[in-house]
Enzyme design. Structure first.
Site, PDB file in Angstrom:
ATOM      1  N   TYR A 203       0.619  -1.064  -0.426  1.00 13.82           N
ATOM      2  CA  TYR A 203      -0.141   0.369  -0.043  1.00 13.82           C
ATOM      3  C   TYR A 203       0.941   1.262   0.162  1.00 13.82           C
ATOM      4  O   TYR A 203       0.113   2.115  -0.453  1.00 13.82           O
ATOM      5  CB  TYR A 203      -0.661   0.030   1.174  1.00 13.82           C
ATOM      6  N   SER A 234      -1.325  -5.507  -7.195  1.00 12.36           N
ATOM      7  CA  SER A 234      -1.820  -4.578  -6.560  1.00 12.36           C
ATOM      8  C   SER A 234      -2.256  -5.852  -5.233  1.00 12.36           C
ATOM      9  O   SER A 234      -3.405  -6.769  -5.694  1.00 12.36           O
ATOM     10  CB  SER A 234      -2.383  -3.473  -7.315  1.00 12.36           C
ATOM     11  N   ASP A 235      -2.009  -4.865  -3.984  1.00 10.78           N
ATOM     12  CA  ASP A 235      -3.074  -5.390  -2.820  1.00 10.78           C
ATOM     13  C   ASP A 235      -4.203  -4.928  -3.182  1.00 10.78           C
ATOM     14  O   ASP A 235      -3.688  -3.216  -4.410  1.00 10.78           O
ATOM     15  CB  ASP A 235      -2.045  -4.481  -2.038  1.00 10.78           C
ATOM     16  N   TRP A 236      -5.363  -4.835  -1.973  1.00 15.47           N
ATOM     17  CA  TRP A 236      -6.064  -4.411  -3.431  1.00 15.47           C
ATOM     18  C   TRP A 236      -6.407  -3.338  -2.642  1.00 15.47           C
ATOM     19  O   TRP A 236      -6.289  -2.396  -1.387  1.00 15.47           O
ATOM     20  CB  TRP A 236      -7.298  -5.581  -1.799  1.00 15.47           C
ATOM     21  N   ALA A 238      -5.288  -1.267  -4.322  1.00 14.38           N
ATOM     22  CA  ALA A 238      -3.201  -0.262  -3.885  1.00 14.38           C
ATOM     23  C   ALA A 238      -3.054   0.528  -5.043  1.00 14.38           C
ATOM     24  O   ALA A 238      -1.688   1.176  -5.073  1.00 14.38           O
ATOM     25  CB  ALA A 238      -2.990  -0.801  -2.916  1.00 14.38           C
TER      26      ALA A 238
END
Length: 368
Positions: A203, A234-236, A238
């Site tokens: 993030y 990607s992170d959720w 992010a």
């Protein structure tokens, strides 16, 4: 082309790339929903299912794609690392793969090898250690055990995501030496020695640039220096850009569908701000990922041994526990003393955190 593909698979990827429209390529760069990648039925390109799982396959609530069923709850990351047992962690990875196969999960989102930078970190329990060597060794064997059974790992969170407070906009300022010797070291070991199927970007901003659009981090270090061949997720939620993220080396935005960003990508290509070749590089990695998750590994009739996996969880808990011995009666406790169990946790233990590490356990033992 990525070297792990066979000649036939390389040919198929090339055929798909030549047949995909620009809109279809863009659609593949973000998820179909919270837990699956996008498909292109016209060309027979299937979807892949992902799920959380640093210490247990997350299937705690129904969704449109992810199964909902009890799975085994293992000790949290800090307890796993406390075993100092590579072989045992390898078995854990294999067990998680078997449970993933029963659930039809292709990629498990873990392990988390971020360094414990602060004792106030709200997700420290998911990580392994403040020591990069220990974190790297435990994470490496987790990945090797999982992927040996045909389920992909998603190594996270790359990089510098070592606190929870303000994580969505935090700017982590760190020297390159400290970054490489401490924070990147576990990732480098695992990428070079295990080639995880995917890596999840963090993030945070790293030295001023969001990790999901950081070309030094994703393209220069991860892909070029370390030779990472998988896909960068990607992170959720992010992802903060369109063209910048893809140019930097991000391959898949999660979750989806990211309609606004897809429009932005199309506009960037048409305006000449994003070469279509950059899209092709990302799509190629995602298509290659499909060949790493053959359909034969996600059979509906696959059932894992729940008792054996529970026994494994118990062994990990035992080996991660330090037993104090009252040698020479140094403590004033008589050998005939009774034991008192105090508090709510004696019968209803707190055995897991929440969020991405939450499981719906098959059973829970308690001290009482």
């Amino acid at each position: 082309m990525l070297h792990y593909l066979t000649h036939e698979q390389e040919t198929q990827v090339e055929v798909w790339l030549s047949q995909l429209t620009l809109s279809e390529k863009v659609s593949l760069l973000s998820g179909a929903d919270n837990w699956s990648t996008s498909a292109v039925p016209r060309l027979g390109i299937p979807t892949l299912l992902v799920s959380d799982g640093p210490h247990g396959v997350r299937a705690d609530r129904p969704s449109s794609s992810r199964p909902h069923a009890p799975t085994n709850a293992y000790p949290t990351g800090v307890g796993i690392a406390a075993t100092w047992n590579r072989e045992l962690v390898h078995k854990l990875g294999a067990a998680l793969a078997e449970e993933s196969r029963e659930m039809g999960v292709d990629v498990l989102l873990g392990p988390c090898v971020s360094i414990m930078h602060s004792p106030l970190g709200g997700r420290n329990f998911e990580t392994y250690s403040e020591d990069p060597y220990l974190a790297g060794e435990i994470g490496l064997n987790w990945v090797l055990g999982l992927q040996h059974k045909g389920v992909g790992a998603c190594l996270k969170h790359f990089a510098g995501n070592d606190q929870e407070r303000e994580r969505m906009r935090l700017n982590v300022i760190v020297s390159e030496r400290a970054l490489r010797e401490i924070y990147l070291a576990p990732f480098e070991k695992i990428v070079r020695r295990a080639q995880p199927w995917s890596v999840m970007s963090a993030y945070v901003r790293l030295n001023g640039t969001y990790a999901s659009e950081n070309p030094w981090l994703l393209r220069k270090v991860l892909k070029n220096e370390w030779g990472f061949e998988g896909a960068v997720f990607s992170d959720w939620y992010a992802t903060h850009s369109t063209a910048a993220a893809i140019n930097a080396g991000l391959d898949l935005e999660m979750p989806g569908p990211a309609i606004d960003n897809q429009r932005g990508i199309l506009a960037a290509v048409k305006a000449g701000n994003l070469p279509e070749a950059a899209l092709d590089r990302a799509v190629e990695r995602l298509l290659a990922l499909i060949f790493k998750a053959p359909e034969t590994l996600a059979k509906d009739d696959y059932i894992y041994d729940k008792q054996a996996h529970h026994d494994l969880a118990r062994r990990i808990a035992e080996e991660g526990t330090v037993q104090l011995k009252n040698e020479n009666q140094i403590l004033p406790i008589p050998e005939t003393a009774k034991i008192a169990l105090l508090g709510h946790f004696a019968q209803k233990p707190r055995f897991q955190g929440t969020g991405s590490s939450l499981t719906n356990p098959t059973r829970v033992d308690n001290l009482y």
